[in-house]
Each structure stands twice: as C-alpha cells, then as structure tokens.
Design an enzyme around this catalytic site. Structure first.
Site, short mmCIF file in Angstrom:
data_model
loop_
_atom_site.label_atom_id
_atom_site.label_comp_id
_atom_site.label_asym_id
_atom_site.label_seq_id
_atom_site.Cartn_x
_atom_site.Cartn_y
_atom_site.Cartn_z
N LYS A 42 -9.65 1.25 -2.52
CA LYS A 42 -9.85 0.70 -1.18
C LYS A 42 -11.26 0.98 -0.66
CE LYS A 42 -7.53 0.92 3.36
NZ LYS A 42 -6.42 1.60 4.07
N CYS A 75 -5.04 -3.33 2.83
CA CYS A 75 -4.82 -3.04 4.24
C CYS A 75 -6.05 -3.28 5.12
CB CYS A 75 -4.27 -1.63 4.40
SG CYS A 75 -3.43 -1.31 5.98
N GLU A 101 0.85 -1.19 0.00
CA GLU A 101 0.00 0.00 0.00
C GLU A 101 0.89 1.24 0.00
OE1 GLU A 101 -3.69 1.78 2.68
OE2 GLU A 101 -2.17 0.55 3.65
#
Length: 279
Positions: free
Chosen positions: A119, A160, A44
C-alpha cells in the site's frame, strides 16, 4: 483474452489472528468458487485486523509463515481459481524498520503468488467524531505502483486509502489496467460519506472496472468498518453492490469488452497536456 469473466468479492469481518482469519474467509471463498467465480477477491486485512499494539505484534508474521496467506494459497490451488488476497498485514522485511507491510497478493490457480503490492498511501487522520488513525505508525508504505497480468488482461493493484489519489489509478490505466482492485477496510464515517462516490469516480476517470471488496461491521479491536462491497463498470455504473456490513459473497459478471468501448468513446487517457503549475 476472453470477454466475459465471473468474479466474486468476499466481504468479511476479519478476526484478530491469522488462523481465525483463515477460518472466517475460507468458507466464503469455497462458496464463491462453487457458485462459478473464476476470480475471487478478498478485502484489506484479510489475514487479521488488530490495532491494539501488543496483540497486533503477537499476530504479525512473515509473509511466508502467515497461516492465512499459506492457507489461501493452498485453497486457490485446490479450487483452481485466481485469488486476490486484498491485503495481508505481514512483516515488511525491511531491515531496521519494525513496521509491517499492508500487502496485496495475487495468487494463481497453482497456488503461486504472481504479484505483490505494498500500500502506497497510509491513513493518518483525525475524524470529527473523535476517531484517530495513524497507520504510518505501524505500516511502512510501499514505493511503487503495480500491475499484474491475468488471463483476462492487466489488473491494477491498490488498497483502501489509495482510492483518494486519482493519479495512481490513472497511471495504472494508462499502463494497461482494464480492472483495478480496491480492497478496503473503510471507516464507517468516511465510508458512508465517500466510499461509493470515490469508487465510481475512479472507474469513470480510468475507463476501467473497479473491484472493491470490503470489511464490514464491528471488529474485535473495536473499530467499525463500512462494508458495502461493490463492482463498478468502466462507464461508472454500479453493477453489483452489497447493501450491508455482513460477511458474504458478491458476484458479478464483467463484460471486458466494455473497457475498449468506453475508452474509445471518451479517450481522456490519451488527452493529457502539459501545463505550467498554478501560481
């Protein structure tokens, strides 16, 4: 689909600008390719990591103008490898919303971007040690899950904090993902407590390989990330792991036939039942 795949996870400590981010990660990707990796994954925030507002705004650009993204596309084409840019922080492109996108980009061996994923879950939390994170203030969450096609089967894309949402990973697996990428920049407190446990759980629940390249160490903006990049097989066994925070290359060979074997032995993905909600 071939049954064996040599991959490499790149662990980084990404600097605060895209040009510096490219200079940091490029030698590691070259090393991974020279050592035989055919699919290479970065963490990330692979273009830059900077949470100080003014400096972040200076570093931010459109996807098609970002120095790291463009450089990594060219590098994938030069090396003839598949490359997952775990995420790049770029302008979202949504009119009226000044927040960035935290975007995963899959690049093929011609340098073309074949899949994008923004995300879904943003990290807003107050940690016990006094650290506060409000990712929603600067990052616009995505609104769709994403599968990507590769020569080795379907790849589920996550980033994440998404790892804490099992239903996302289950949906990706039920839609055909035999590999799930979890590029991350985990905080040290949450990483030490939960990182490996969460990743092994997602692999076990989905019967998929989980590929988790990570940021590690103290960054220019003061944040500290956990590192410990790892690869988990569909049975939940950690088959490759970095035991540190330092930048480097982590290799693994995936036996892709293990996905079908594990799912046949524990066919939980086909055993869903509807039920009344709890009262």
């Amino acid at each position: 689909m071939t049954q064996g795949l040599d991959i490499a996870l790149i662990q980084t400590r990404t600097p605060a600008t895209a040009a510096a981010g490219l200079a940091h990660v490029e030698p590691l990707i070259r090393q991974a390719a020279a050592e035989g990796a055919r699919f290479i994954l970065t963490p990330e925030g692979s273009n830059f990591l900077e949470q100080r507002r003014g400096l972040r705004e200076e570093a931010l650009s459109d996807e098609g103008e970002d120095a790291a993204v463009l450089g990594l596309q060219a590098l994938a084409a030069e090396l003839g490898v598949w490359l997952l840019i775990g995420s790049a922080i770029v302008r979202s492109g949504v009119p009226g919303d000044a927040r960035a996108a935290n975007r995963s980009l899959l690049v093929d061996p011609t340098g073309a971007i074949t899949a994008r994923y923004d995300k879904l879950h943003v990290f807003d939390v107050d940690l016990a040690g006094g650290e506060t994170y409000r990712e929603s203030a600067s990052v616009r969450p995505g609104d769709a899950a994403k599968l990507a096609d590769t020569p080795w089967g379907r790849l589920g894309l996550t980033i994440c904090y998404d790892v804490r949402f099992p239903h996302l990973h289950r949906a990706l697996a039920k839609a055909g993902a035999g590999m799930i990428a979890v590029p991350a920049a985990f905080t040290r407190p949450t990483g030490e407590a939960h990182w490996e446990t969460l990743l092994r759980a997602r692999a076990i629940e989905t019967g998929a390989f989980v590929l988790a390249p990570a940021q590690g160490g103290r960054h220019e903006d003061g944040r500290q990330t956990w590192g410990r990049s790892l690869v988990v097989d569909p049975w939940g066994v950690v088959i490759a792991k970095a035991d540190h925070d330092e930048p480097g290359v982590l290799h693994a060979r995936l036996d892709l036939g293990a996905v079908d074997r594990v799912r046949a032995s524990i066919p939980a993905l086909s055993h869903d039942r509807t039920f009344d909600p709890p009262q």
